[in-house]
Motif scaffolding. Structure first.
Motif, PDB file in Angstrom:
ATOM      1  N   GLN A  68      -0.966  64.187  78.037  1.00  0.00           N
ATOM      2  CA  GLN A  68      -1.068  62.769  78.348  1.00  0.00           C
ATOM      3  C   GLN A  68      -0.892  61.910  77.091  1.00  0.00           C
ATOM      4  N   LEU A  69      -1.463  62.353  76.008  1.00  0.00           N
ATOM      5  CA  LEU A  69      -1.341  61.615  74.755  1.00  0.00           C
ATOM      6  C   LEU A  69       0.112  61.619  74.274  1.00  0.00           C
ATOM      7  N   ASN A  70       0.763  62.744  74.383  1.00  0.00           N
ATOM      8  CA  ASN A  70       2.162  62.837  73.963  1.00  0.00           C
ATOM      9  C   ASN A  70       3.058  61.960  74.821  1.00  0.00           C
ATOM     10  N   ASP A  71       2.765  61.894  76.125  1.00  0.00           N
ATOM     11  CA  ASP A  71       3.562  61.045  77.019  1.00  0.00           C
ATOM     12  C   ASP A  71       3.470  59.578  76.605  1.00  0.00           C
ATOM     13  N   ARG A  72       2.354  59.171  76.071  1.00  0.00           N
ATOM     14  CA  ARG A  72       2.180  57.763  75.682  1.00  0.00           C
ATOM     15  C   ARG A  72       2.840  57.431  74.353  1.00  0.00           C
ATOM     16  N   TYR A  92       4.110  71.356  68.920  1.00  0.00           N
ATOM     17  CA  TYR A  92       4.728  70.208  68.271  1.00  0.00           C
ATOM     18  C   TYR A  92       3.696  69.106  68.017  1.00  0.00           C
ATOM     19  N   PRO A  93       3.844  68.383  66.929  1.00  0.00           N
ATOM     20  CA  PRO A  93       2.996  67.201  66.735  1.00  0.00           C
ATOM     21  C   PRO A  93       3.180  66.210  67.878  1.00  0.00           C
ATOM     22  N   ILE A  94       2.195  65.383  68.108  1.00  0.00           N
ATOM     23  CA  ILE A  94       2.268  64.377  69.157  1.00  0.00           C
ATOM     24  C   ILE A  94       3.289  63.299  68.768  1.00  0.00           C
ATOM     25  N   GLY A  95       4.169  62.960  69.721  1.00  0.00           N
ATOM     26  CA  GLY A  95       5.148  61.918  69.485  1.00  0.00           C
ATOM     27  C   GLY A  95       6.492  62.407  69.017  1.00  0.00           C
TER      28      GLY A  95
END
Length: 373
Positions: free
Chosen positions: A242-246, A298-301
């Motif tokens: 969810q955090l990555n989607d944002r 993978y890192p977020i973003g």
């Protein structure tokens, strides 16, 4: 027969000053400094501040006597000043001699120097005010950022925590928190935003808001299931997705961040976690060597991706250590990295210390770049 060398020597014996003027030519100027001397408490001395002790000038020569070691600073400033009538200057250990055009004269150049220094003084005041305001703004931003750090975490039954936060600047992209999620679960995360300074700090604060323990739609730690209006605790992997989607669509900032997030069931000892490009936690079991836990991603973003969930069963006395790459990449005076090996040795050496004591000793070992064997 007079030669250029003998003439130059004779002029220098008489006290002439040799200076290269724009265009490359060399000129000699005779001081004749007895005409007028300005004592240190004169206005020119005051506006020049610490850089000039006294000033003396004649028709075509100004001598600025400076504190030891500062003459070259003043001379370089004069070279760049563009003052009309200044042909050149030569700097000694404690004097700067300024050769002036004869039609301008030393007195006029001294007056212009005073005016230029008055302007510089005004600009310095404006710059100091701007720096002071920026410092106040940075201090205020740092206080806001620190508000997201762990508060009272000593009152969580069956679990003890100790932490240290030491950013390389007033504002940084590293953040951590320990949160009571409900009666059984405790959440722990550590994140590291790419880059440094204000931009990284703003991103870190934004991420912390999404990692809130409050049950609402803005937090990725909670989810609604099957159309229910009630919030349920999301798994660590689901929270990372969810955090990555944002953040994956915010490519304009070219920022990303690493994250390790886990949920501890304080009654059963089960710890579930996910890793997104961050250094994996270390598990220190009683009477055993410390080991890095598995986990990668993978890192977020960075890209649209899924994240794996891992788990480990903890027993009373076990320790989990979360850290940023600044720990293992810290260098000593010999430019040696602290590294994974020294880090594990430090954890092993402090295994029988209290959490606060162990943390303090490890930080000391990191600073001096060594670990006990």
């Amino acid at each position: 027969v007079a030669t250029q060398a003998t003439v130059s020597r004779d002029l220098e014996d008489l006290g002439a000053v040799k200076v290269r003027i724009p265009g490359g030519s060399m000129v000699y100027a005779m001081p004749e400094l007895a005409q007028e001397r300005i004592v240190p408490d004169d206005h020119l001395r005051r506006v020049m501040g610490e850089f000039v002790v006294e000033v003396a000038h004649s028709v075509n020569l100004v001598v600025l006597r400076t504190p030891p070691g500062s003459a070259h600073v003043v001379g370089s400033a004069l070279d760049r000043s563009g003052l009309a009538g200044v042909l050149g200057n030569v700097s000694g250990d404690d004097t700067v001699m300024v050769v002036c055009a004869e039609d301008v004269g030393g007195a006029k150049v001294a007056a212009r120097l005073a005016e230029r220094h008055r302007e510089l003084e005004v600009h310095n005041c404006l710059l100091a005010d701007a720096n002071s305001k920026m410092k106040r703004d940075l201090d205020a931003a740092a206080k806001i950022q620190r508000a997201f750090l762990p508060g009272r975490i000593q009152d969580i039954p069956n679990v003890q925590f100790a932490w240290h936060y030491s950013p390389c600047t007033e504002l940084a992209g590293d953040m951590l928190n320990v949160m009571r999620l409900d009666d059984e679960h405790v959440g722990v995360y550590l994140l590291d935003v790419s880059g440094h300074g204000v931009q990284a700090a703003l991103m870190a604060v934004t991420v912390c808001r999404y990692l809130s323990s409050h049950k609402d739609a803005s937090s990725v730690l909670w989810e609604r299931r099957d159309g229910s209006t009630e919030y349920h605790l999301a798994s660590p992997a689901a929270a990372a997705v969810q955090l990555n989607d944002r953040f994956v669509l915010q490519s304009l900032t070219e920022q990303y961040f690493t994250l390790v997030y886990g949920i501890l069931n304080r009654r059963t000892g089960l710890f579930r976690y996910t890793v997104a490009g961050h250094p994996s936690p270390v598990h220190l079991h009683q009477q055993s060597q410390p080991v890095f836990l598995s986990g990668d991603g993978y890192p977020i973003g960075v890209a649209e991706t899924d994240y794996e969930e891992h788990s480990i069963q903890l027993t009373p006395g076990d320790r989990l250590i979360f850290y940023s790459d600044g720990v293992t990449e810290c260098m000593n005076l010999s430019e040696e990295l602290f590294g994974n090996s020294r880090f594990l040795k430090s954890l092993q050496y402090t295994a029988d210390h209290s959490l606060d004591s162990a943390l303090s000793k490890i930080l000391t070992q990191i600073k001096i770049g060594r670990a006990h064997v």
